[in-house]
Write an enzyme that holds these catalytic residues in place. Structure first.
Site, mmCIF file in Angstrom:
data_model
loop_
_atom_site.group_PDB
_atom_site.id
_atom_site.type_symbol
_atom_site.label_atom_id
_atom_site.label_comp_id
_atom_site.label_asym_id
_atom_site.label_seq_id
_atom_site.Cartn_x
_atom_site.Cartn_y
_atom_site.Cartn_z
ATOM 1 N N SER A 1 0.800 -1.224 0.000
ATOM 2 C CA SER A 1 0.000 0.000 0.000
ATOM 3 C C SER A 1 0.839 1.284 0.000
ATOM 4 O O SER A 1 0.503 2.232 -0.709
ATOM 5 C CB SER A 1 -0.958 0.012 1.196
ATOM 6 O OG SER A 1 -2.010 -0.906 1.009
ATOM 7 N N HIS B 1 -10.473 7.328 -7.691
ATOM 8 C CA HIS B 1 -9.168 6.774 -7.311
ATOM 9 C C HIS B 1 -9.336 5.367 -6.747
ATOM 10 O O HIS B 1 -8.602 4.453 -7.098
ATOM 11 C CB HIS B 1 -8.492 7.664 -6.274
ATOM 12 C CG HIS B 1 -7.252 7.074 -5.689
ATOM 13 N ND1 HIS B 1 -6.079 6.952 -6.405
ATOM 14 C CD2 HIS B 1 -7.009 6.537 -4.466
ATOM 15 C CE1 HIS B 1 -5.162 6.375 -5.647
ATOM 16 N NE2 HIS B 1 -5.699 6.116 -4.462
ATOM 17 N N SER B 2 -10.310 5.213 -5.872
ATOM 18 C CA SER B 2 -10.630 3.909 -5.282
ATOM 19 C C SER B 2 -12.068 3.975 -4.790
ATOM 20 O O SER B 2 -12.759 4.994 -4.956
ATOM 21 C CB SER B 2 -9.688 3.595 -4.113
ATOM 22 O OG SER B 2 -9.984 4.429 -2.998
#
Length: 428
Positions: free
Chosen positions: A189, A318-319
């Site tokens: 991440s 983005h997510s």
């Protein structure tokens, strides 16, 4: 007196004889003075102009086909078989179908997190240009690379569900894929940590002399991290066979590129580190394929890094933790989708070649979605990984401290089985 006369005569003769040489030495010295001799900038020349350099000519963007799928220069016509071209396109459609299903699954609370590749599907072309043994270091939009390498839909779903068959044993967030078999390092991440890792792995490959390279994917936002600069400088100075692939999709989460830097994109930074650099149309799968193939040849034959900056546009949020409508208009996104869609461009190219029909498109899209849904349903039914995996794969032999923790957890589970929902976990 005679001695002094002899000395004057000798000096005069030598002076006449060396006169030409003195002129030559003087000319040579002047030439040397034009070039900077300090070790930190050997290619620089002296100047008498007091001038600060504020910009240089912008780096061009390499393109093979236009938005209608027409090859602009026949000399750059992709030399690929019908079978390989169709496989690439099928994987683009499959990736798109998987993104749609898993995005909706997260919205329904069935998985915890997801990131799509909408608008960036052409990146799959880079995978086709690599050797299967080349090591991949991804960021989080490289599912297409895995698809091209043979990662199955079942494996994708098992990872996103973190179930008992997940290769990562449920220890990672969804989309943090990894597979030793396909030479794809597990995704982390934290931004940019993979960049110096890719440089180091490439250096090891150089020492082994196996004519392989690493490829490292990251976004333009990650290029603002310190690891980006450390990784590129390490690769350049040590001569590491690594391809740095930057997906410049215009946004680092909510930060547009105009607020991220003032220079000529990310490509200009490669030149600053003495790295061979190219900028490509990131929605043109054949430009990506050609650039990656050429970059790989440079990396493995010359033992040096290469930087590719692929210019694209992130159509998706983005997510699933992001709402891009808060920082850009929906019209902007819609316009981009209509104006320059990598899937549409590839389909048009195939149709122009007579290798694809509208009927094929309907059939493949339908079968891809069916495959995704079937794998999705199967993965959802599986149990979570066995609890013992919490203590494995870090130490060769579990130390006493972890043995005590494991014993304590086992005791609590036996005492409160309903609270810990032990039936949801695999036994072994």
């Amino acid at each position: 007196m005679l001695s002094a006369l002899a000395t004057r005569c000798t000096r005069g003769t030598l002076g006449r004889r060396l006169g030409g040489s003195k002129t030559a030495l003087s000319t040579s010295s002047q030439l040397l003075r034009k070039k900077v001799m300090f070790p930190g900038a050997l290619n620089s020349e002296y100047t008498h102009n007091l001038q600060f350099v504020s910009n240089v000519q912008s780096i061009p963007t390499y393109q093979v086909m236009d938005t209608d799928g027409k090859v602009l220069d026949t000399a750059h016509e992709p030399q690929v078989s019908k079978e390989d071209a169709r496989k690439l396109y099928k994987n683009m459609l499959t990736l798109n179908a998987m993104d749609q299903v898993l995005y909706e699954a997260q919205r329904q609370g069935r998985i915890s997190f997801y990131m799509t590749s909408f608008g960036e599907e052409a990146l799959i072309g880079s995978a086709a240009a690599l050797d299967p043994k080349d090591m991949v270091f991804g960021q989080y939009r490289e599912a297409g690379v895995l698809l091209q390498r043979g990662f199955t839909m079942t494996q994708f779903m098992n990872q996103c569900y973190s179930n008992e068959r997940d290769l990562g044993k449920g220890r990672q967030m969804p989309i943090h894929y990894g597979t030793k078999e396909l030479n794809f390092q597990t995704i982390s991440s934290p931004l940019a940590t993979q960049i110096p890792q890719a440089a180091g792995a490439a250096y090891a490959m150089r020492r082994e002399g196996n004519k392989l390279c690493t490829i490292c994917y990251f976004g333009e936002g990650a290029a603002s991290e310190g690891d980006f600069h450390a990784g590129l400088n390490m690769a350049a100075t040590l001569g590491c066979p690594v391809i740095f692939y930057c997906r410049n999709n215009g946004y680092a989460i909510s930060t547009p590129s105009i607020e991220q830097y003032r220079g000529d994109g990310i490509a200009s930074r490669g030149l600053g580190y003495g790295i061979d650099t190219i900028r490509v149309d990131g929605n043109d799968i054949w430009a990506i394929y050609a650039a990656t193939k050429a970059a790989r040849a440079i990396a493995v034959e010359q033992n040096k890094p290469v930087l590719i900056e692929a210019m694209t546009y992130r159509v998706s949020h983005h997510s699933t933790s992001d709402d891009s409508s808060a920082y850009r208009s929906k019209k902007e996104v819609e316009d981009w989708s209509k104006r320059d869609n990598p899937i549409s461009r590839m389909r048009a190219w195939l149709e122009n070649k007579g290798w694809w029909t509208k009927g094929d498109d309907v059939e493949i899209s339908k079968s891809a979605k069916a495959e995704v849904l079937a794998a999705f349903a199967a993965a959802e039914k599986l149990k979570k990984p066995a609890i013992r995996h919490l203590f494995e794969d870090v130490y060769d032999e579990i130390p006493p401290s972890l043995q005590r923790e494991r014993a304590e957890i086992e005791e609590l589970i036996q005492k409160y089985p309903d609270y810990y929902q032990v039936n949801d976990f695999a036994k072994k």
